[in-house]
Motif scaffolding. Structure first.
Motif, short mmCIF file in Angstrom:
data_model
loop_
_atom_site.label_atom_id
_atom_site.label_comp_id
_atom_site.label_asym_id
_atom_site.label_seq_id
_atom_site.Cartn_x
_atom_site.Cartn_y
_atom_site.Cartn_z
N VAL A 133 45.08 -27.16 47.11
CA VAL A 133 44.36 -27.12 46.29
C VAL A 133 43.25 -27.18 47.75
O VAL A 133 42.09 -26.21 47.84
N ILE A 134 43.99 -28.21 48.76
CA ILE A 134 41.89 -28.12 49.42
C ILE A 134 42.11 -26.74 50.44
O ILE A 134 41.33 -26.23 50.57
N GLY A 135 43.32 -26.12 50.45
CA GLY A 135 44.05 -25.07 51.61
C GLY A 135 43.17 -24.42 50.17
O GLY A 135 43.01 -22.72 51.43
N ILE A 136 43.52 -24.43 49.10
CA ILE A 136 43.77 -23.14 48.69
C ILE A 136 42.42 -22.64 47.64
O ILE A 136 41.78 -21.64 48.25
N VAL A 137 41.31 -23.37 48.22
CA VAL A 137 39.37 -23.54 47.75
C VAL A 137 39.20 -23.34 48.96
O VAL A 137 37.85 -22.47 48.52
N GLY A 138 39.22 -24.32 49.58
CA GLY A 138 38.57 -24.18 50.93
C GLY A 138 38.85 -22.53 51.98
O GLY A 138 37.10 -23.11 52.33
N GLY A 139 40.00 -22.09 51.55
CA GLY A 139 40.11 -20.86 52.63
C GLY A 139 38.38 -19.58 52.14
O GLY A 139 38.13 -19.71 52.61
N PRO A 140 38.62 -20.09 50.08
CA PRO A 140 38.04 -18.12 49.99
C PRO A 140 36.29 -19.22 50.24
O PRO A 140 35.19 -18.60 50.55
N GLY A 141 36.47 -20.85 50.24
CA GLY A 141 35.13 -21.28 50.26
C GLY A 141 34.32 -21.11 51.68
O GLY A 141 33.06 -21.15 52.22
N VAL A 142 35.39 -21.57 52.62
CA VAL A 142 35.03 -21.15 54.16
C VAL A 142 34.41 -19.11 53.91
O VAL A 142 33.73 -18.79 54.47
N GLU A 143 35.40 -19.01 53.79
CA GLU A 143 34.87 -17.72 53.78
C GLU A 143 33.52 -17.32 53.14
O GLU A 143 32.60 -16.09 53.37
N TRP A 144 33.35 -17.80 51.98
CA TRP A 144 32.30 -17.27 51.12
C TRP A 144 30.70 -17.94 52.19
O TRP A 144 29.45 -17.03 51.94
N ALA A 145 31.47 -19.28 52.93
CA ALA A 145 29.84 -19.35 53.29
C ALA A 145 29.88 -18.20 54.61
O ALA A 145 29.41 -18.31 54.99
N CYS A 146 30.53 -17.95 55.21
CA CYS A 146 30.77 -17.21 56.67
C CYS A 146 30.15 -16.00 56.30
O CYS A 146 29.15 -15.07 56.42
N GLY A 147 30.58 -15.18 54.62
CA GLY A 147 29.66 -14.69 54.03
C GLY A 147 28.19 -14.63 54.49
O GLY A 147 27.03 -13.73 54.63
N LEU A 148 27.62 -15.92 53.56
CA LEU A 148 26.42 -16.30 53.46
C LEU A 148 25.80 -16.36 54.77
O LEU A 148 24.65 -15.32 55.24
N ALA A 149 26.44 -16.86 55.50
CA ALA A 149 25.73 -16.91 57.82
C ALA A 149 26.19 -15.52 57.74
O ALA A 149 24.70 -15.68 58.64
N ALA A 150 26.79 -14.27 57.57
CA ALA A 150 26.72 -13.18 58.23
C ALA A 150 25.54 -12.23 57.48
O ALA A 150 25.75 -10.86 58.58
N SER A 151 25.34 -13.05 56.55
CA SER A 151 24.10 -11.68 55.76
C SER A 151 22.68 -11.72 56.94
O SER A 151 22.46 -10.41 56.95
N GLY A 152 22.59 -12.38 57.39
CA GLY A 152 20.95 -12.34 58.25
C GLY A 152 21.74 -11.66 59.78
O GLY A 152 20.61 -10.57 59.79
N PRO A 153 22.69 -12.02 60.24
CA PRO A 153 22.95 -11.61 61.51
C PRO A 153 23.54 -9.47 60.92
O PRO A 153 23.34 -9.15 61.93
N ALA A 154 24.17 -9.31 59.73
CA ALA A 154 24.59 -8.14 59.13
C ALA A 154 22.95 -7.18 59.23
O ALA A 154 23.39 -5.59 60.18
N ARG A 155 22.51 -7.84 58.46
CA ARG A 155 21.03 -6.53 58.81
C ARG A 155 20.24 -6.51 59.36
O ARG A 155 19.82 -5.38 59.68
N ARG A 156 20.01 -7.47 60.51
CA ARG A 156 19.46 -7.38 62.12
C ARG A 156 20.48 -6.98 62.10
O ARG A 156 19.68 -5.49 64.16
N TYR A 157 21.81 -6.42 62.85
CA TYR A 157 22.19 -5.66 63.65
C TYR A 157 22.03 -4.32 62.46
O TYR A 157 22.30 -3.04 63.53
N GLY A 158 22.37 -3.90 61.47
CA GLY A 158 22.48 -2.62 61.05
C GLY A 158 20.86 -2.18 61.35
O GLY A 158 20.83 -0.93 61.53
N ALA A 159 19.46 -3.44 61.23
CA ALA A 159 17.98 -2.50 61.45
C ALA A 159 17.80 -2.25 63.20
O ALA A 159 17.35 -1.36 62.66
#
Length: 655
Positions: A582-608
C-alpha cells in the motif's frame, strides 16, 4: 578703340545764343570772328584727325591740315578749337574723348590727354551677413540630403537660388542693379531717360519701342554685373555727366527692359530672364493699365515676397485732372495689398509706391532721392537673395512640413515585435517548451508502471501521419500574412503626418526590409527555440527519482512477501506485506504528484524563457530588416526638416 562723337550742331553754346540775340543776321559775329565758318570746318577736321590717330594713322592727316592753312588761319584755328571743344565736351556715351581749350588771346592750346588705365577697376565683392549665410548653407544641406528622395524638378528652384546667390556674391557689392519694367506705352523708357538725364532709350508711338535691354551705369566697376545680365557692350551707356547726379546715384546700374506684354516672345523672355537676376525692380504703370491682370497675376503676386526691393511708379499723372491722381494711386495701393505686397509706409519695410510724370518731370526728383537712399544702403542684393530663399522655402513647404510629430513610438515598436512573435509562434513555442519540461519531469519522477504504459502507447502509434501537410501549409501561409500585416501597420504608423515624398520613402524602406523576413523568422525559430534534447533537470530530481524507486521497491518487496506466504514459503502475516505494498502503491503516485507540483514553477519559467528567446530573436530580425531602415528614413527627414526650418528663418533648438 576710342572715338569722338561728331556733334556738329551744338546750338546750345552760351556764346552763340548771345551773338544771335544781338545780331540775328550773324554779321557782327563774323566781324568779331572772321574765320568762324572756316574754323567750324577745321574743327571737324581736328575731330577726324584724332580718330585717324587712334586708328594708327601715321599723322598724315595732321600734315595735310597744316599744309592747307593760310596766314589767316590763326583766328580760324581758335574758332575751330572752340567748336571742337564743344563737340567733345558734351556727354560722351562712355567713350574716351579729347578736349581742347582756347586761351584769352584766342590761341589754341591742346589739353594734355589723360592716361587711360585699361585695367578693370578693383571692386569689393558682395558680402552676405551671418543670418543669410546660415540660411544659404542650410539650403545647400537641404538640397544635398534630399537629392535621393525628391525629384529634380522639386529641387530645381532651390538649386537655382543657390547658384544665383553664389554668382552674385562674386560680383560687386558696391553696385545695385535696378530694372525698369512695364507694359507697352507705360512710359518706362521715358522714365529711364529722365533718370539718366539724356535720351538713351528710344521712345515713340511705335510699339514695342524697346526691343532689347539697355544698361546705364553711374560708376565704374559694374561690367561683371552687366555681363551677368547678358547685355552686350553696344547697349551699355553712361548717364549725363553731373556731379550732383553722380553723387546721388553712385553705384546704380539701371536697366531698361522690353515690354512685359510685348507681342514678341523674345521680348518677354528677356524680361523674365533679367528679372530673376537684378537686385530690384521699378514697375512702371500708367492710369490705363495699372490694374492689368497679366501684370498682377504673372509678376506682382508671385513676387510679393520681394516687396522690399520693389518700386511701383504710377507714371503719366499729368494726364489725370484734379485729385484723380490720388484716387488712382489709392486704388493701386489697394490692388497691391490684395496681391500680398507689403507697402513701405509709416517706416515699415515694403514696396515703395510713387506717382510721377516722366514727361513733365513732376516727381522725378522724389524718385531720384528714394533711389539714392536705396542704392547708398548697399543692401538690395542681399535682400533680393533673402527674398529668393523665402520664396524657395514657401514652395518647398509641402514636401518638408509635417502635420504632426512624425516617428515611431515605443508602443508602436513593441506592437510590431508582438506581431512578429505571434507570426513566428513564440507563445506556442513557449507553451510547448513548458509541456516538454513537464513531460520530462513526469518521465523522471513517475512510477515505472506508468512510464512502461506510456512507452507502450508510443510504440503503438505510427511514426508518420501525426501532422497534416495541409495544416502545415495553411499555418505557413497564415504566418506570412501576419508578417506582411505587421510590416504594413508599422509603416503606416511611421508615415502618419509625413509629407508625401518622405512617407513614400519610409514605405519603400519597410517593403524592402520585409522581403525574406518570413524565411528569416523561420530559421530563427529553429535556432532560438527550445534546445534539442531533454530539458535541464533541477537539483531535487535525483531525490525524487530515489523516492520513486523506493516506492517501487516497497511494492516489489510487499508483493514478493505475499507471494511467499501464498505458496507457503513463509508463515502467514498479511499486515506487513500489505502495508508495504500500500505504501509503495500510494507513495509512487504521491511522489509523482508532488514532483508535478514542484515542477510547475520551473516548467513555466522554462517555457517563458523559450518564448522570450524567440520573441527577442523575432524582434531583432524585424528591427534589423524593417525598423532600422524606417528609423533611418525618419532620421533623414528630421535632419532635412531642421535644415528647412533654418532656411525658413526659424530658430531650431539643439534638442
Amino acid at each position: 578703340m576710342t572715338a569722338v562723337t561728331d556733334h556738329t550742331d551744338h546750338a546750345d553754346q552760351p556764346g552763340d545764343d548771345d551773338t544771335r540775340k544781338k545780331d540775328p543776321g550773324g554779321e557782327n559775329a563774323h566781324k568779331e570772328e572772321p574765320g568762324r565758318e572756316t574754323g567750324r570746318q577745321a574743327g571737324r577736321e581736328i575731330g577726324r584727325e584724332i580718330v585717324r590717330k587712334e586708328k594708327g594713322d601715321s599723322g598724315r592727316g595732321s600734315t595735310e591740315a597744316g599744309s592747307g592753312s593760310d596766314p589767316r588761319s590763326g583766328g580760324a584755328d581758335a574758332a575751330d578749337a572752340t567748336d571742337a571743344a564743344d563737340v567733345v565736351g558734351g556727354w560722351d556715351d562712355g567713350l574716351i574723348a579729347r578736349r581742347v581749350s582756347a586761351t584769352a588771346e584766342g590761341q589754341v592750346r591742346p589739353v594734355r590727354e589723360a592716361v587711360v588705365d585699361n585695367r578693370p577697376p578693383v571692386v569689393a565683392p558682395l558680402a552676405y551677413d551671418g543670418p543669410l549665410r546660415s540660411r544659404l548653407d542650410a539650403l545647400r544641406e537641404l538640397v544635398g540630403l534630399s537629392r535621393t528622395r525628391l525629384d529634380s524638378r522639386t529641387l530645381a528652384e532651390a538649386g537655382q537660388v543657390l547658384d544665383e546667390a553664389a554668382a552674385r556674391r562674386r560680383l560687386s557689392g558696391q553696385h545695385t542693379v535696378v530694372a525698369i519694367a512695364g507694359a507697352t506705352g507705360s512710359g518706362k523708357s521715358q522714365l529711364f531717360n529722365a533718370l539718366a538725364g539724356v535720351a538713351i532709350s528710344e521712345t515713340g508711338v511705335r510699339r514695342p519701342t524697346t526691343a532689347a535691354p539697355i544698361a546705364c551705369s553711374w560708376s565704374d566697376g559694374a561690367a561683371g554685373l552687366i555681363d551677368r545680365l547678358g547685355i552686350p557692350g553696344r547697349l551699355r551707356r553712361r548717364p549725363l555727366q553731373s556731379a550732383e547726379a553722380e553723387a546721388q546715384l553712385r553705384g546704380l546700374v539701371l536697366v531698361d527692359l522690353p515690354d512685359h506684354d510685348s507681342a514678341a516672345v523674345q521680348h518677354r523672355e528677356h524680361v523674365d530672364r533679367i528679372l530673376a537676376l537684378v537686385d530690384a525692380v521699378i514697375w512702371v504703370v500708367d492710369p490705363e493699365k495699372y490694374a492689368d491682370a497679366v501684370l498682377h497675376e504673372r509678376y506682382l503676386r508671385p513676387m510679393a515676397g520681394h516687396a522690399e526691393v520693389t518700386f511701383v511708379v504710377l507714371n503719366q499723372v499729368d494726364r489725370l485732372p484734379g485729385d484723380a491722381a490720388d484716387q488712382v494711386l489709392d486704388d493701386l495701393r489697394r490692388l497691391l495689398d490684395e496681391d500680398g505686397i507689403a507697402l513701405g509706409e509709416y517706416g515699415e519695410p515694403g514696396a515703395t509706391v510713387l506717382a510721377l510724370s516722366a514727361l513733365t518731370g513732376d516727381g522725378i526728383g522724389e524718385l531720384r532721392e528714394v533711389l539714392g537712399h536705396f542704392v547708398a544702403g548697399r543692401g538690395a542684393a542681399a535682400r533680393r537673395i533673402s527674398a529668393d530663399v523665402d520664396a524657395a522655402a514657401v514652395r518647398l513647404w509641402p514636401v518638408y512640413a509635417n502635420r504632426r510629430q512624425a516617428g515611431l513610438s515605443e508602443e508602436a515598436r513593441d506592437e510590431f515585435a508582438d506581431r512578429l512573435a505571434d507570426a513566428v509562434g513564440a507563445t506556442a513555442a513557449g507553451e510547448a517548451a513548458e509541456r516538454a519540461w513537464r513531460r520530462n519531469a513526469n518521465r523522471a519522477c513517475g512510477t515505472p508502471w506508468l512510464r512502461l504504459w506510456r512507452w507502450y502507447q508510443d510504440r503503438r502509434e505510427p511514426a508518420t501521419g501525426r501532422l497534416s501537410v495541409r495544416a502545415y501549409d495553411d499555418e505557413e501561409a497564415t504566418a506570412r500574412q501576419r508578417v506582411e500585416q505587421a510590416v504594413r501597420t508599422v509603416a503606416e504608423q511611421a508615415t502618419d503626418g509625413l509629407p508625401a515624398p518622405w512617407a513614400q520613402a519610409v514605405r519603400e524602406a519597410a517593403v524592402r526590409g520585409s522581403q525574406g523576413l518570413s524565411e528569416a523568422l523561420d530559421e530563427l525559430a529553429v535556432r532560438a527555440g527550445a534546445p534539442v534534447g531533454r530539458p535541464p533537470r533541477p537539483g531535487w530530481w535525483p531525490a525524487a527519482v530515489l523516492a520513486q524507486a523506493a516506492m517501487t521497491v516497497l511494492q516489489v518487496v510487499g508483493g514478493l512477501w505475499l507471494l511467499a506466504q501464498v505458496i507457503g514459503f513463509m508463515s502467514p502475516n498479511l499486515g506487513v506485506p500489505v502495508l508495504l505494498m500500500v505504501i509503495g502503491i500510494v507513495g509512487g503516485p504521491g511522489v509523482e504528484w508532488a514532483c508535478g507540483l514542484a515542477a510547475s514553477g520551473p516548467a513555466r519559467r522554462y517555457g517563458a524563457e523559450a518564448e522570450r528567446r524567440l520573441r527577442e530573436a523575432a524582434a531583432g530580425c524585424g528591427r534589423a530588416r524593417v525598423l532600422d531602415p524606417v528609423a533611418g528614413e525618419l532620421l533623414r527627414y528630421r535632419e532635412v526638416r531642421e535644415q528647412f526650418l533654418r532656411v525658413s528663418g526659424v530658430t531650431v533648438s539643439a534638442g
